[in-house]
Each structure stands twice: as structure tokens, then as C-alpha cells.
Design a protein around this motif. Sequence first.
Motif, short mmCIF file in Angstrom:
data_model
loop_
_atom_site.label_atom_id
_atom_site.label_comp_id
_atom_site.label_asym_id
_atom_site.label_seq_id
_atom_site.Cartn_x
_atom_site.Cartn_y
_atom_site.Cartn_z
N GLU A 153 -5.28 7.27 -3.94
CA GLU A 153 -3.92 7.76 -3.77
C GLU A 153 -3.66 7.94 -2.28
O GLU A 153 -4.33 8.74 -1.60
CB GLU A 153 -3.74 9.09 -4.50
N ARG A 154 -2.71 7.20 -1.78
CA ARG A 154 -2.42 7.24 -0.35
C ARG A 154 -2.10 8.66 0.09
O ARG A 154 -1.29 9.36 -0.52
CB ARG A 154 -1.24 6.32 -0.04
N GLY A 155 -2.78 9.12 1.15
CA GLY A 155 -2.56 10.45 1.68
C GLY A 155 -3.43 11.52 1.06
O GLY A 155 -3.42 12.66 1.52
N SER A 156 -4.21 11.19 0.04
CA SER A 156 -5.05 12.17 -0.64
C SER A 156 -6.50 11.98 -0.24
O SER A 156 -7.15 11.00 -0.63
CB SER A 156 -4.91 12.05 -2.16
N ALA A 157 -7.04 12.94 0.51
CA ALA A 157 -8.45 12.88 0.92
C ALA A 157 -9.37 13.01 -0.29
O ALA A 157 -10.43 12.37 -0.35
CB ALA A 157 -8.74 13.96 1.95
N ASP A 158 -9.00 13.84 -1.26
CA ASP A 158 -9.83 13.99 -2.46
C ASP A 158 -9.92 12.67 -3.21
O ASP A 158 -10.99 12.27 -3.68
CB ASP A 158 -9.25 15.06 -3.38
N SER A 159 -8.78 11.99 -3.35
CA SER A 159 -8.77 10.70 -4.04
C SER A 159 -9.61 9.67 -3.29
O SER A 159 -10.39 8.92 -3.90
CB SER A 159 -7.34 10.20 -4.20
N LEU A 160 -9.48 9.63 -1.98
CA LEU A 160 -10.26 8.67 -1.20
C LEU A 160 -11.75 8.99 -1.29
O LEU A 160 -12.58 8.08 -1.39
CB LEU A 160 -9.80 8.67 0.25
N ALA A 161 -12.11 10.27 -1.26
CA ALA A 161 -13.53 10.65 -1.40
C ALA A 161 -14.10 10.15 -2.72
O ALA A 161 -15.22 9.61 -2.77
CB ALA A 161 -13.68 12.16 -1.27
N ASP A 200 -6.46 10.48 9.37
CA ASP A 200 -6.60 11.88 8.94
C ASP A 200 -7.19 11.96 7.54
O ASP A 200 -8.09 12.77 7.27
CB ASP A 200 -5.24 12.58 8.98
N THR A 201 -6.68 11.13 6.63
CA THR A 201 -7.18 11.13 5.26
C THR A 201 -8.65 10.71 5.22
O THR A 201 -9.47 11.34 4.52
CB THR A 201 -6.34 10.16 4.39
N LEU A 202 -8.99 9.67 5.97
CA LEU A 202 -10.36 9.18 5.96
C LEU A 202 -11.33 10.18 6.55
O LEU A 202 -12.42 10.42 5.99
CB LEU A 202 -10.42 7.86 6.74
N LEU A 203 -10.97 10.78 7.68
CA LEU A 203 -11.89 11.74 8.30
C LEU A 203 -12.14 12.94 7.40
O LEU A 203 -13.26 13.46 7.31
CB LEU A 203 -11.34 12.19 9.66
#
Length: 398
Positions: free
Chosen positions: A333-341, A220-223
Motif C-alpha cells: 500500500e503506497r505510503g504505508s510503512a507497515d504494508s511495505l514491511a 520515508d516509507t522505505l526507511l
Amino acid sequence: MPDSAPAVSGPLRIAAVPAAHPYVQNLVDAGSGGTIHGVTLLTDPQPVGAAAGQWWPPVMLDPRWIARNADSFDVLHLHFGTESFSLGHLAEVVDALRSADRPLVFTVHDLTNPQLVDQAAHLAQLELLVNAADEVITLTEGAADQVRARWAREATVIAHPRLAALPAPAPTHAASLAGSGAPVQDAVGPSGAPVQDAALTIGVHLRDLRPNIDALGAIDTLLTAVGTLRESGFDLAVRVDLNDRVRDEAVRRELRTRLEGVGFVRLLEHPRFSDDELSAALLATDVSVMPYAHGTHSGWLELCWDLGVAVAAPDVGFYSEQHPVRGEVATYERGSADSLARTLLELLEPFTLAGAGARAARRAQLRLERAAFRIEQQRGIHAAHLAVYRRALAGVRV
């Protein structure tokens, strides 16, 4: 160790548990017949009824084996496999080593066990083994700090050894599983046509859905992160790998449902990769996203580094300390899509203006450079282990 511990002449004979694990195998020079810097590894005894090449549950972690074979080794070095035994059994192993005047060296790979959800048993084992060991090793300064804070022991920090073969394999970015010999099942887009590779590919391997893999949360976070970047004009695709045999069929079904019809995603379900197939799969991506909910250190990260593949690691454990140079490993940050982006942007920056051929050439050059670094690093890793073994035999406990 007692003063009666024997002096050792010739190569030190190490009962490594398990000797066949890739981490342990790469502590010695494969071209030297299992001996380097005065160290020889014993071969793993095969468990009764086990398939050829299977080392678990480790036979050497048994008080009866130690009593019968004490004359065949100088030091027992424990890495992995303790989850196969009770705390009482491990206490008997410690007692057997003391009775045989053989030191115990323990490498703290995992402060939390990736194979477990409930960590109580693992923490109890750490309590026993860290306190009982004559020498403690770990892989990062952060983990050493934790060992010092919890158990008042000083752990020797020794870097993770290489995992990719030297020289590393060098397939191009366009390498596919069709060339690796592994059967796969492709996800399809809304039209029913197979999803096409984009200019840049983000990979995530969910393996067999072991307990520390947050499959649904990570996907979910990655997508969401990739969707945001695609809306900003980045040509990105996602490759999701999953073993055909998993520990949670309900999660597999939910993953298929969530990924069905997502045009920029390819789901590949296949038998567990061989080492060569895994390397080929990783080299077909530009960034590998680690989907872990907990952990301490990562061999996956090390393999990616050897292959020249960038890694997005969650902010758990001490992954960021394994290779702290910017652009090689970045944490989110695990669970954060903004952080992963943001993390993906950082890692993809060197690739965004390069075509597929240029990216493949850059990655091939990285592999050569890192292979050269690993050769030099290995000398230090070998020497550091030899020093630890000698201290353990001398009875100098830290």
C-alpha cells in the motif's frame, strides 16, 4: 480499413513507433535480422538534429512522412512517443493513415503517463487513439478491462516481452558499481566511514526524479519499514540510486539531507546507467522497491524478473498482474510503512536463511529458468502480434 487495402505477400512490414525501443526490439528475434513469424520492423528515421540513435520525437508520427512512405510499410504500430505532439497533430496522423489505406495498431502501455503530472493531454490522446485504432493491444487483463469500460473496445492482451539479454548476466551478490565502470558517491555513516553492505540489500532507484516518482514519500516509507525490520533483528541495508542529472534539484537536496547519517543507507549518485550497469546494480540487491506514485505497467519490473530480483511494487496500476506468482512480485500500500514491511518480509523469506553465496546461486538459477521461459513465451508474443496485424489488414475491427 477500406476494402481497397492491398493484399500483402511476404513478411509484413511494420512501422513501429518507436522501433528502437527495447520493448519493440524484443518483439522480434534479434538473431533473425529483424524478421520472425513473417514480420519485419522498419528502422526509425533519425529526427533532424538528433544525436545518433535518438528516435524521439518519432519521425514516423507525421502525416507528411506517412504520405511519402506509405508504400514502404503495411501497418503502423504505435507504442510510445505521443507526448511529443499535440492532439491535432495526432488526428492528422490518423487521417493520413486512412487516406493511405494503412491500418493503425495501438498498444496501450500507459493509462496514465509516467512522464506527466497533469494527465489531461494524455487522456485526450488515449480517447483519440483507442477509438481510431484498427486493433488495440495492452499488457494485462486489468488494463483491458479499463479499455473496455472507458471506450467499449476489446484490447488483445499480450504479455510484456523480455528485457534482459539472453542469457542474462550473472554477477554475484557482491558485485558493486566499482566494477561496472560507473562513478558513484557513497553516503557515509555517523563516523564518516562508508556504509557497509548488509546481509540483505533493499534497492530503490529514483532515476532522474521523473513526475511519477514519489522520491521523498517512497524514501520515508522505505526507511521506516526497514527500520522496523532491523529492530526486529533483520540485517538489512538500503541502497538508493539517483541519476546525476535530475528534474528537481530541490528534491535532490532534501533527499541528501534526509539520508545523511542514516547508517544503514547508501546513496549512489551517478550518470544514467547503461543497460549492463543497470543490470549489475539490480543484481547487487535482493529486492527492488518501485517508488511510483502512478503508473500502469512497468518495464523495470520486467527487467528485475528477468534477472531474478524480487520486486516490491506499489498498489497502483496493474503491476501485480505482470507476474502474479507469489514471491516474484508483491504489492504494498503506497505510503504505508507497515504494508511495505510485510511485503519485504514476504519477498525476503527465501533469502533469510541463506548466505550471500547461496543467494547468488539461487538468483543465477532463477535467471536460467526465466530465460528458458522467456524463449518459449516469445514465440507466443510474436504469434499474437502477427495475428493482430493480419486482422488489422483484413479490416476486422474488434
